[in-house]
Each structure stands twice: as C-alpha cells, then as structure tokens.
Enzyme design. Structure first.
Site, PDB file in Angstrom:
ATOM      1  N   GLY A 116      21.231 -63.021 -24.704  1.00  0.00           N
ATOM      2  CA  GLY A 116      22.455 -62.261 -24.473  1.00  0.00           C
ATOM      3  C   GLY A 116      22.786 -62.253 -22.992  1.00  0.00           C
ATOM      4  N   THR A 117      22.041 -63.057 -22.233  1.00  0.00           N
ATOM      5  CA  THR A 117      22.264 -63.127 -20.785  1.00  0.00           C
ATOM      6  C   THR A 117      23.684 -63.602 -20.509  1.00  0.00           C
ATOM      7  OG1 THR A 117      19.926 -63.580 -20.420  1.00  0.00           O
ATOM      8  CG2 THR A 117      21.428 -64.203 -18.638  1.00  0.00           C
TER       9      THR A 117
ATOM     10  N   LYS B  61      32.547 -50.260 -14.181  1.00  0.00           N
ATOM     11  CA  LYS B  61      33.075 -51.521 -14.717  1.00  0.00           C
ATOM     12  C   LYS B  61      34.238 -52.002 -13.851  1.00  0.00           C
ATOM     13  CE  LYS B  61      34.610 -53.662 -19.039  1.00  0.00           C
ATOM     14  NZ  LYS B  61      33.716 -54.808 -18.882  1.00  0.00           N
TER      15      LYS B  61
ATOM     16  N   THR C 264      35.696 -57.248 -24.946  1.00  0.00           N
ATOM     17  CA  THR C 264      35.783 -56.881 -26.364  1.00  0.00           C
ATOM     18  C   THR C 264      37.232 -56.564 -26.741  1.00  0.00           C
ATOM     19  OG1 THR C 264      33.529 -56.035 -26.295  1.00  0.00           O
ATOM     20  CG2 THR C 264      34.892 -55.283 -28.123  1.00  0.00           C
TER      21      THR C 264
ATOM     22  N   GLY D 168      10.608 -56.675 -18.305  1.00  0.00           N
ATOM     23  CA  GLY D 168      10.567 -55.457 -17.488  1.00  0.00           C
ATOM     24  C   GLY D 168      11.936 -54.873 -17.204  1.00  0.00           C
ATOM     25  N   GLY D 169      12.998 -55.562 -17.619  1.00  0.00           N
ATOM     26  CA  GLY D 169      14.368 -55.105 -17.348  1.00  0.00           C
ATOM     27  C   GLY D 169      14.805 -54.003 -18.303  1.00  0.00           C
TER      28      GLY D 169
ATOM     29  N   HIS E 283      35.264 -47.158 -20.895  1.00  0.00           N
ATOM     30  CA  HIS E 283      33.990 -47.602 -20.312  1.00  0.00           C
ATOM     31  C   HIS E 283      33.607 -46.714 -19.127  1.00  0.00           C
ATOM     32  CE1 HIS E 283      34.645 -51.252 -22.678  1.00  0.00           C
ATOM     33  NE2 HIS E 283      33.375 -51.546 -22.464  1.00  0.00           N
TER      34      HIS E 283
HETATM   35  P1  NAP Z   1      18.061 -55.925 -15.667  1.00  0.00           P
HETATM   36  O1  NAP Z   1      17.597 -54.545 -15.935  1.00  0.00           O
HETATM   37  O2  NAP Z   1      18.389 -56.314 -14.257  1.00  0.00           O
HETATM   38  O3  NAP Z   1      16.946 -56.923 -16.269  1.00  0.00           O
HETATM   39  C1  NAP Z   1      16.840 -58.286 -15.952  1.00  0.00           C
HETATM   40  C2  NAP Z   1      15.378 -58.655 -15.949  1.00  0.00           C
HETATM   41  O4  NAP Z   1      15.244 -60.066 -15.734  1.00  0.00           O
HETATM   42  C3  NAP Z   1      14.598 -57.943 -14.836  1.00  0.00           C
HETATM   43  O5  NAP Z   1      13.359 -57.516 -15.317  1.00  0.00           O
HETATM   44  C4  NAP Z   1      14.435 -59.055 -13.803  1.00  0.00           C
HETATM   45  O6  NAP Z   1      13.314 -58.900 -12.967  1.00  0.00           O
HETATM   46  C5  NAP Z   1      14.261 -60.251 -14.710  1.00  0.00           C
HETATM   47  N1  NAP Z   1      14.454 -61.495 -13.971  1.00  0.00           N
HETATM   48  C6  NAP Z   1      15.374 -61.768 -13.024  1.00  0.00           C
HETATM   49  N2  NAP Z   1      15.192 -63.016 -12.546  1.00  0.00           N
HETATM   50  C7  NAP Z   1      14.124 -63.521 -13.206  1.00  0.00           C
HETATM   51  C8  NAP Z   1      13.434 -64.752 -13.148  1.00  0.00           C
HETATM   52  N3  NAP Z   1      13.820 -65.716 -12.308  1.00  0.00           N
HETATM   53  N4  NAP Z   1      12.396 -64.941 -13.949  1.00  0.00           N
HETATM   54  C9  NAP Z   1      12.008 -63.965 -14.810  1.00  0.00           C
HETATM   55  N5  NAP Z   1      12.608 -62.775 -14.915  1.00  0.00           N
HETATM   56  C10 NAP Z   1      13.663 -62.553 -14.115  1.00  0.00           C
HETATM   57  O7  NAP Z   1      19.374 -56.245 -16.515  1.00  0.00           O
HETATM   58  P2  NAP Z   1      19.747 -55.748 -18.003  1.00  0.00           P
HETATM   59  O8  NAP Z   1      20.699 -54.616 -17.922  1.00  0.00           O
HETATM   60  O9  NAP Z   1      18.495 -55.612 -18.776  1.00  0.00           O
HETATM   61  O10 NAP Z   1      20.598 -56.989 -18.520  1.00  0.00           O
HETATM   62  C11 NAP Z   1      19.992 -58.258 -18.687  1.00  0.00           C
HETATM   63  C12 NAP Z   1      21.035 -59.266 -19.156  1.00  0.00           C
HETATM   64  O11 NAP Z   1      21.530 -58.888 -20.436  1.00  0.00           O
HETATM   65  C13 NAP Z   1      22.275 -59.352 -18.255  1.00  0.00           C
HETATM   66  O12 NAP Z   1      22.665 -60.694 -18.159  1.00  0.00           O
HETATM   67  C14 NAP Z   1      23.316 -58.514 -19.005  1.00  0.00           C
HETATM   68  O13 NAP Z   1      24.638 -58.883 -18.710  1.00  0.00           O
HETATM   69  C15 NAP Z   1      22.952 -58.870 -20.435  1.00  0.00           C
HETATM   70  N6  NAP Z   1      23.394 -57.933 -21.483  1.00  0.00           N
HETATM   71  C16 NAP Z   1      23.913 -58.470 -22.619  1.00  0.00           C
HETATM   72  C17 NAP Z   1      24.264 -57.670 -23.676  1.00  0.00           C
HETATM   73  C18 NAP Z   1      24.803 -58.300 -24.957  1.00  0.00           C
HETATM   74  O14 NAP Z   1      25.110 -57.590 -25.946  1.00  0.00           O
HETATM   75  N7  NAP Z   1      24.919 -59.618 -25.007  1.00  0.00           N
HETATM   76  C19 NAP Z   1      24.092 -56.283 -23.607  1.00  0.00           C
HETATM   77  C20 NAP Z   1      23.547 -55.760 -22.426  1.00  0.00           C
HETATM   78  C21 NAP Z   1      23.189 -56.595 -21.385  1.00  0.00           C
HETATM   79  P3  NAP Z   1      13.480 -58.163 -11.546  1.00  0.00           P
HETATM   80  O15 NAP Z   1      13.665 -56.719 -11.887  1.00  0.00           O
HETATM   81  O16 NAP Z   1      12.205 -58.437 -10.849  1.00  0.00           O
HETATM   82  O17 NAP Z   1      14.675 -58.765 -10.856  1.00  0.00           O
END
Ligand code: NAP
Length: 264
Positions: free
Chosen positions: A97-98, A157, A164, A10-11, A153
């Site tokens: 990617g978390t 930030k 990077t 859902g994120g 950026h």
């Molecule tokens: P986000 O919109 O906050 O999405 C995170 C999702 O995880 C939300 O749906 C959240 O639910 C859910 N969640 C949180 N705690 C949970 C739990 N205990 N059990 C199950 N689901 C849970 O964040 P985002 O922007 O999508 O980013 C997500 C991650 O990806 C971050 O760590 C970010 O740094 C990383 N990221 C990495 C890259 C890469 O290239 N590696 C790129 C972009 C982002 P709720 O809404 O209910 O809290």
C-alpha cells in the site's frame, strides 16, 4: 497457514499490520523487516506475544534464512523501489500500500512478478468501507443522478479534494450524463461556497483536526435524499483489506490493483 513477512514493521502501519497478522486466522507472522530495531523482538515492538520473530534490517539475509509466502510492504517509495523487486525475484508474493510510485513503476514490478511466477497486489485505499462507499455511490447514481460529495480530512492534508473523492466522482460520472446542478443564476457571496466542480457535480473539502478520513456522497431526488458516508477513524480501518489481500495474493500471476477486484 500463509507465512507472512512485513516490511516497514516498525512504522505506524507496519506495527498495526503485524498485530493484525498475529490475530488473523490462516496467517502466521514469520518475518519483520525495517530500517531500524535490528534484533528486537517484534512482540516487544507491537505489545503482543510473538514466538521467535526478531526485526531484521538486512533484507538479503532475511530472504535467505526465512521461508516467506507473502510479504506485506508499507514503507516509502524509495525503499519499495529497491526492496520489492528483490522479494519478487525470490518468488514471494507481495501486498503493498506504499504510495508515491507511478503506475508504470508498479507495472514494471508486476512484470518482475510474472517472470518469477509470483504476484503483487497494490491498493491506494485498503479501507473496505471506502471501496463499498464508492461502489454504492456509483450504483445510486443510475437512479438518483443529482449528487454532491463532501470529504472531511485532518488538517495536515495538503491536496484537495482527496483522491478518494476524485475516484468517487469519476465512478458516478460513468453512470450519469454530465449536467448542471443548481440554478443557472446562482452566485457565491463567499468565493468557493459552492465547492469544486466535476462534470456538474460539486465537491467540498473540509480540513479539521480530529478527522482521519471521511466522506459523504449525498444524492437528491424528488422529496428525498440519500447519503452514503464512510469514516476511517483509525489505521485499523485498513487492516481487513490488507488481511484479505494477503490471503488472496497468491491466486494469480503478475500485478493486480484495487481492493474491489479481490472482493467477492
Ligand atoms: P511510517 O510510520 O513512516 O512507516 C514507514 C516504515 O518504513 C518505517 O518503519 C520506516 O523506518 C520504514 N522504512 C523507511 N525506509 C526504509 C528502508 N529503506 N528499508 C526498510 N524500511 C524502511 O509510515 P506509515 O504511516 O506507516 O505509512 C507507510 C506507507 O503506507 C506510506 O507510503 C503511506 O502512504 C502508506 N499508506 C497506505 C495506505 C493504503 O490504504 N494504501 C494507508 C495508510 C498508509 P524508519 O522509521 O527508520 O524511517
């Protein structure tokens, strides 16, 4: 068909990943896990028709009832610490990617993967273009060693320069000797005008609304310059890398990191 589950479905990233999995040949979206949206049709959440996949908030139940080959995790560090070991212990491969986990914590999960005859892949940047930019910059430095980096950026930030940019500078530094760039006598009329310094190279951080993540690496030579630039304009930029990882992750045992290690 590789059966894919998405954690954090859902994120912001999770929804984009679900859309990409549905559209990707060779992948099938079979499970969606999140903290919220229990029982909701994932198709309604992502605005695409998906047959019979409901969001599940109970991971144990999900793992016991749905056959999954690869789980993609984009959640938060605390959730990943608890959930990814559970997934690996079921013998399911993980792409994540978390951010926020230490390399040691990821290595620990890699051991769990190995013990359970499965695999895990992690990348801090899944944008293929960003990886190529770094690769090309490292190559260019062998022939054009004078370089400066400008990273741009969004203005939310906090850290500067970006991860990077630091990685890019480190890769260039592997291919050139440290050296001073610019005049010995140069001086700044406004402090910081020449930017940060890394082994003689200068790095400049721009923070403005409108940017997602961009970077230019500029090389200077005799009578010529070479600019290598990458722009992440939206979260879609991460999708090809994530899809590639989902297709390849079952090809080894234990932990593998960084996108360039799975690009041919
Ligand atoms: P986000 O919109 O906050 O999405 C995170 C999702 O995880 C939300 O749906 C959240 O639910 C859910 N969640 C949180 N705690 C949970 C739990 N205990 N059990 C199950 N689901 C849970 O964040 P985002 O922007 O999508 O980013 C997500 C991650 O990806 C971050 O760590 C970010 O740094 C990383 N990221 C990495 C890259 C890469 O290239 N590696 C790129 C972009 C982002 P709720 O809404 O209910 O809290």
């Amino acid at each position: 068909m590789i059966r894919v589950g998405v954690m954090g479905a859902g994120g912001r990233m999770g929804r984009e990943i679900c859309r990409s999995v549905v559209a990707e040949e060779g992948l099938e979206l079979v499970a969606a896990f999140d903290r919220s949206y229990q029982g909701m049709e994932i198709g309604a959440l992502i605005g695409m028709p998906v047959e019979g996949v409901l969001v599940e908030t109970d991971l144990d139940k999900l793992l016991d009832t749905v056959e999954i080959d690869v789980m993609i995790d984009f959640t938060v560090a605390d959730a990943m610490r608890v959930n990814v070991p559970k997934v690996l212990k079921k013998g399911i491969a993980v792409v994540t990617g978390t951010t926020g986990l230490s390399p040691e914590e990821r290595a620990e999960m890699g051991k769990i993967a190995e013990e359970n005859n499965t695999s895990m892949f992690h990348a801090a940047n899944f944008a293929i273009g960003a990886v190529l930019m770094m690769k090309f910059a490292a190559e260019a430095a062998k022939y054009m060693p004078y370089a400066e980096v400008i990273e741009l950026h969004h203005d939310k930030k906090l850290d500067a320069p970006s991860g990077t940019a630091v990685t890019t500078l480190a890769k260039i530094a592997e291919n050139r000797a440290p050296m001073r760039q610019g005049m010995e006598e140069e001086y700044e009329k406004i402090p910081g005008a020449r930017g940060g310094e890394y082994e003689g190279m200068r790095v400049h951080s721009v923070r403005l609304p409108g940017f997602v993540a961009s970077q230019e690496v500029i090389f200077g030579g005799l009578g010529q310059t070479l600019t290598i630039r990458h722009d992440s304009i939206s979260r879609e930029s991460f999708m090809p890398g994530i899809m590639l990882a989902a297709k390849k992750v079952q090809g080894w045992k234990g932990l593998l990191e960084d996108l360039e290690n799975i690009m041919d």
